[in-house]
Design an enzyme around this catalytic site. Structure first.
Site: not given
Length: 505
Positions: A267, A292, A386
């Protein structure tokens, strides 16, 4: 003359008559429209048309439903909220002004797994998209879009929208094609697998296809993405990172992981950057990433020779790192790839690649349930993002957080979380600066013992043990004392601390 001025960016002559100002393009947006916009974590978003619409909404009674990939930059979400231009927002945001409007009920918010939005749109489970606003680095000879620093939901939005506005941003280089892999699952009654078997797999095109007849306006801009605010981690994130890397080293020694590990998903934020920075000092090498967002630490790992390849859906960098990235683009372009977020976050691909997933929690309870999105159970912070896509499908689902904050008045390990985003069934490893709890193969009572022994701050350990012992007396598969399960949160609201002077009182 106009064609010569723009021909290095706009290679589709039929669009030249559609070049206009952001203000004129914003007039195409009608009241109560569903608007889709490019952008993922402040990268590749609308920097001209949405602000122009916000200014228009301040003078007119206009409101829209806004769908993006993730958060937008330059306080655009906040500007829209301030000007009362939003009916509903999805699937993610990080803006304080908008957050306050959501929590006060002025704006409706759908907090959604980031892999799902494109599928919901494609399957017509959401209202039709009236207009899409998509940032491009250039337009190719077919009228198709070459993106800038994110793909996000742009591919689906361009496909599903009735009208399209393209912002061609000349700040970004015009040679970005090589870093994109644009793939959309085929529309068929016989679902097909997504043929990604490594982070390096390329299965799509380097452009976003669209119907040129839908393009109503072309707006030229020259604005960088809002730079990432990279804060230097304090000692807590580094201690968390050290516990985590020691665990991964032990997994290699036990022959559960190879020395290059499995592809990593991390993250954003201080803890994520601390974890990645510690990899530079470790024995791990030839790492890969399937994530991501590519952050500063991603490229630092590449420069250090530790990371060989990285796949994501956006690039979000500090100003200095962005300058370095574009200056040295040729040395990075064959090591990174940007995909649509329904591919970067695809549960199918995450499971196949056996991802090691590392995400941040707001709070975690003694059984391993994770709250990623809410403060006090009712106030949204940002959203689940996500984390759920990865946590449920990863080979290793890891959640990290500090044990306490606000001068130890707030414990992030609590008896029961006030909101559940990721359940205990999807959480394998919990790490705080105090230590690490490996929950794999443990029953609820064993998980509670491991988390209390390894992760909670010493100031709160006795208090938690008292709670747990009382809960055990009431029995059950997952022992809880409902009359006191949220007593820590209530005490914090009333007294400004979760720490009881006398727990039994």
């Amino acid at each position: 003359m106009r064609q010569n001025q723009y021909n290095n960016r706009l290679h589709y002559p039929a669009y030249f008559d559609k070049i206009c100002s952001a203000e004129k393009a914003a007039l195409l947006i009608d009241n109560k429209n569903v608007v889709g916009v490019s952008g993922f974590t402040k990268a590749g978003d609308s920097k001209a048309v949405l602000p122009a619409f916000a200014a228009r909404a301040a003078k007119e009674n206009l409101q829209i439903t806004l769908i993006s990939g993730a958060s937008l930059g330059y306080n655009i979400d906040g500007l829209l909220a301030k000007n009362k231009a939003l009916i509903k927002r999805m699937p993610f945001q990080m803006d304080k002004e908008l957050r306050d409007s959501i929590n006060s009920g002025k704006v409706l918010y759908i907090d959604q797994h980031l892999s799902q939005t494109a599928e919901f749109l494609a399957k017509k489970q959401l209202p039709p998209v009236d207009i899409a606003i998509i940032e491009a680095s250039k337009i190719d000879k077919n009228g198709y879009i070459v993106p800038t620093t994110s793909v996000g939901n742009s591919t689906t939005l361009a496909k599903m929208a009735n009208k399209i506005i393209i912002e061609i941003n000349t700040f970004f280089p015009d040679n970005l094609e090589s870093i994109f892999d644009i793939y959309s699952p085929p529309e068929t009654n016989e679902p097909r697998p997504i043929d990604i078997t490594t982070p390096e797999s390329k299965i799509g095109n380097n452009f976003i296809p669209l119907d040129p007849q839908k393009v109503m306006a072309i707006v030229f801009t020259n604005h960088p993405d809002e730079p990432a605010n990279v804060k230097e981690p304090d000692q807590k994130p580094f201690r968390i990172a050290d516990h985590l890397l020691n665990f991964l080293k032990s997994e290699v020694k036990k022959d559960r992981l190879p020395i290059q590990l499995k592809p990593i998903q991390v993250g954003i934020g201080k803890i994520a950057n601390a974890v990645l920075s510690r990899f530079m000092e470790s024995s791990f090498a030839d790492l890969t990433m399937y994530s991501e967002v590519l952050q500063d630490s991603t490229f630092e790992l590449m420069d250090a020779g530790k990371l060989s390849y990285a796949s994501a859906t956006s690039i979000t960098l500090s100003k200095d790192c962005r300058t370095k990235f574009f200056k040295n683009f040729d040395q990075y372009k064959d090591k990174i790839i940007l995909r649509p977020q329904n591919i970067s976050n695809s549960p199918e691909v995450i499971r196949r690649l056996e991802i090691i997933s590392i995400n941040t929690a707001i709070e975690i309870d003694i059984y391993g349930n994770v709250n990623s999105s809410h403060i006090g159970g009712n106030k949204i912070m940002n959203g689940i993002g996500g984390s759920g896509d990865f946590a449920r499908n990863a080979l290793l689902s890891i959640f990290v957080c500090p044990s306490t904050s606000k001068n130890h008045t707030l414990s992030h390990i609590v008896p029961m979380v006030t909101h559940v985003d990721n359940t205990e069934h999807d959480v394998d490893i919990i790490v705080t600066e105090v230590g690490l709890a490996d929950l794999r193969g443990l029953a609820p009572r064993e998980r509670a013992t491991s988390i209390i022994n390894n992760c909670i701050h010493p100031l709160y350990k006795k208090q938690m043990l008292q709670y747990y012992q009382e809960a055990l007396q009431h029995g059950g598969h997952t022992p809880h004392l409902l009359s006191k399960a949220f007593s820590w949160h209530i005490h914090y609201n009333e007294k400004g601390t979760m720490l009881f002077t006398n727990y039994s009182a």
